[in-house]
Scaffold this motif. Sequence first.
Motif, PDB file in Angstrom:
ATOM      1  N   GLU A  21      22.983  18.258  15.498  1.00 60.00           N
ATOM      2  CA  GLU A  21      21.938  18.752  14.784  1.00 60.00           C
ATOM      3  C   GLU A  21      22.623  19.704  13.639  1.00 60.00           C
ATOM      4  O   GLU A  21      22.198  19.877  12.638  1.00 60.00           O
ATOM      5  CB  GLU A  21      21.038  19.357  15.643  1.00 60.00           C
ATOM      6  N   GLU A  22      23.339  20.853  14.307  1.00 58.49           N
ATOM      7  CA  GLU A  22      23.997  21.731  13.193  1.00 58.49           C
ATOM      8  C   GLU A  22      24.723  21.126  12.322  1.00 58.49           C
ATOM      9  O   GLU A  22      24.619  21.781  11.036  1.00 58.49           O
ATOM     10  CB  GLU A  22      25.081  22.689  14.320  1.00 58.49           C
ATOM     11  N   GLY A  57      26.816  15.543  22.009  1.00 58.00           N
ATOM     12  CA  GLY A  57      26.041  16.361  22.326  1.00 58.00           C
ATOM     13  C   GLY A  57      25.117  16.744  21.025  1.00 58.00           C
ATOM     14  O   GLY A  57      25.498  16.630  19.996  1.00 58.00           O
ATOM     15  N   LYS A  58      23.744  17.077  21.312  1.00 59.35           N
ATOM     16  CA  LYS A  58      22.857  17.065  20.300  1.00 59.35           C
ATOM     17  C   LYS A  58      22.964  18.420  19.456  1.00 59.35           C
ATOM     18  O   LYS A  58      22.674  18.145  18.287  1.00 59.35           O
ATOM     19  CB  LYS A  58      21.455  16.861  20.822  1.00 59.35           C
ATOM     20  N   ALA A  59      23.605  19.406  20.071  1.00 65.23           N
ATOM     21  CA  ALA A  59      23.393  20.683  19.340  1.00 65.23           C
ATOM     22  C   ALA A  59      24.526  20.487  18.194  1.00 65.23           C
ATOM     23  O   ALA A  59      24.058  20.856  17.105  1.00 65.23           O
ATOM     24  CB  ALA A  59      23.702  21.799  20.326  1.00 65.23           C
ATOM     25  N   ILE A  60      25.791  20.093  18.327  1.00 63.53           N
ATOM     26  CA  ILE A  60      26.667  20.000  17.265  1.00 63.53           C
ATOM     27  C   ILE A  60      26.270  18.888  16.324  1.00 63.53           C
ATOM     28  O   ILE A  60      26.444  19.124  15.176  1.00 63.53           O
ATOM     29  CB  ILE A  60      28.132  19.718  17.760  1.00 63.53           C
ATOM     30  N   SER A 109      32.527  17.499  22.150  1.00 64.87           N
ATOM     31  CA  SER A 109      31.967  18.258  20.874  1.00 64.87           C
ATOM     32  C   SER A 109      32.441  18.233  19.812  1.00 64.87           C
ATOM     33  O   SER A 109      32.284  18.768  18.824  1.00 64.87           O
ATOM     34  CB  SER A 109      31.707  19.988  21.533  1.00 64.87           C
ATOM     35  N   GLU A 154      24.950  11.786  19.231  1.00 60.37           N
ATOM     36  CA  GLU A 154      24.375  12.627  20.341  1.00 60.37           C
ATOM     37  C   GLU A 154      25.028  12.370  21.577  1.00 60.37           C
ATOM     38  O   GLU A 154      25.207  13.293  22.442  1.00 60.37           O
ATOM     39  CB  GLU A 154      22.865  12.810  20.249  1.00 60.37           C
TER      40      GLU A 154
END
Length: 285
Positions: free
Chosen positions: A277-278, A272-275, A21, A268
Amino acid sequence: MEVNYADSPDHHSSNENAPDSKLSPASVDELREAKQTLEHHGIADRLTELVGAPVTASLRLLPDVAENAVYAAIEKSLTVALDVALRTLGDDSVKSGKPRLLTHKLLAGLSGAAGGALGGATIAAELPVSTVLILRSVADIARSEGEDLSEVEARLACLEVFALDSGNQSGVEDDTEFGYFAVRAAMAKQIRDASQYVLKNGMSNTTAPPLVKLVAKIGERFGLVVSEKLAAQAIPVIGAFGGALINSYFIDHYQDLARAHFTIRRLERAHGKAIVEETYNGFQS
């Protein structure tokens, strides 16, 4: 924005196979460049530079017969591209190495030269050729960014590139915003349904409802780009040479979008996609 590189222990999983991450400074730079390409790089601006005048167009301004012919050509082009994506991209013998971008660009230029010389009446023959050339170029870029094109979802992600143009999307019948992740979210259900259908039923029927809906959703956005391309080609002085240049710009535009799209997908997978995109959303527009 000050980017948080997530150095605290809370950001690290005990699972060795989990995505890392932590975005490195190099990854942050890649992501920033990808956003610049995806959201500030519309085809209309590029064509305006080429022809020396603003290029804005709507298919709805065409006579009904011409509008219907263009929409039919767009639907045919994307249906052919879908068929190519599902049947051949995963079996391509070129699995790695430098993408054949120049070859595809030259072939697209030749196709555009024919369209420019003969006029807009050739759209039904020329657009499917250009679209498949772009798709194969996109697939090469996808492989170079680590995509496994034996997976149906990865092949459909190649087709998704045709929906990513950042230009005027006022004709798109979505309630979403038009940023990159918003477009992907709007496309997610169609891609998921199409992937599940192909995995269950195979690739023999590209007229199945999940695949038709996917083509229609992509066509909403791709059609707006095609209308701008046709507007540029309709300028009387363009001719064969100009048609070749416009098609070269056309494929170059989608190569840039593909490179940005699959860079983000690579990040991604790694983080991971979340970090991703953020961080993407945190950059100044």
